[in-house]
Design a protein around this motif. Structure first.
Motif, PDB file in Angstrom:
ATOM      1  N   SER A 105      12.973  33.388  -9.220  1.00 56.28           N
ATOM      2  CA  SER A 105      12.560  34.136  -8.034  1.00 56.28           C
ATOM      3  C   SER A 105      13.257  35.479  -7.883  1.00 56.28           C
ATOM      4  N   ALA A 106      14.128  35.835  -8.815  1.00 58.94           N
ATOM      5  CA  ALA A 106      14.850  37.106  -8.712  1.00 58.94           C
ATOM      6  C   ALA A 106      13.853  38.252  -8.533  1.00 58.94           C
ATOM      7  N   GLY A 107      14.031  39.010  -7.462  1.00 58.08           N
ATOM      8  CA  GLY A 107      13.164  40.148  -7.188  1.00 58.08           C
ATOM      9  C   GLY A 107      11.851  39.789  -6.487  1.00 58.08           C
ATOM     10  N   ALA A 108      11.627  38.510  -6.249  1.00 56.00           N
ATOM     11  CA  ALA A 108      10.377  38.069  -5.619  1.00 56.00           C
ATOM     12  C   ALA A 108      10.530  37.973  -4.099  1.00 56.00           C
ATOM     13  N   GLN A 109       9.413  38.017  -3.423  1.00 56.35           N
ATOM     14  CA  GLN A 109       9.367  37.675  -2.005  1.00 56.35           C
ATOM     15  C   GLN A 109       9.357  36.139  -1.971  1.00 56.35           C
TER      16      GLN A 109
END
Length: 166
Positions: A158-162
């Motif tokens: 999920s790094a960088g994800a909403q």
């Protein structure tokens, strides 16, 4: 100067509730993301796992007890009294009514929706802690579940994800 806000390039959606009204928001968000070219991961945990368990995914129901937002269709949004929600058959009735309305809007059943999301490039995962707690095995899941992830692996993906919690 005409500026537009940055669009997310990736969403990670956590589905934790195993009711029809708890699962569909995540499916709709993931499908919408893929239709817009946004990468989408679905992470099913706790009772949300029922959406990806063989034999359960198309048998999810509406929770009628303890659902203060439940309204009577075609009655101008009159709230369903909590006591009525506890009557035998109310959950089945509410579920049938909701599914009928969803069919009118061409919203597919859970199993078909998962297949569509998977075929569109969405990624579907199960939570390792919940899988172990419920004594589940990989063969218990529908084929669209790519992997059972730890929470740490989910955060890494999920790094960088909403991150969206439904």
């Amino acid at each position: 100067m005409n500026s537009t806000p940055d669009r997310p390039r990736k969403v990670s959606i956590i589905v934790s509730r195993g009711t029809l009204d708890g699962v569909y928001p995540g499916l709709i968000l993931a499908n919408g993301a893929r239709m817009e070219g946004i990468e989408a991961d679905l992470f099913f945990t706790f009772f949300g796992l029922y959406a990806v368990l063989k034999g359960f995914q198309d048998k999810l129901r509406i929770a009628t007890v303890g659902n203060p937002a439940l309204r009577v269709p075609h009655a101008k949004g009159v709230p369903l009294p909590t006591l009525l929600g506890a009557l035998p058959g109310m959950s089945a009735l509410a579920t049938a009514m909701m599914k009928k309305e969803m069919e009118k809007l061409d919203i597919p059943p859970v199993s078909e929706f998962l297949q569509m999301i998977h075929e569109a490039g969405g990624h579907i995962f199960a939570c390792k802690a919940a899988v172990e707690m419920f004594h589940l095995r990989p063969e218990d899941f529908c084929p669209q579940v790519e992997k059972v992830l730890t929470v740490g692996e989910f955060y890494e993906r999920s790094a960088g994800a909403q991150i969206i919690f439904t």
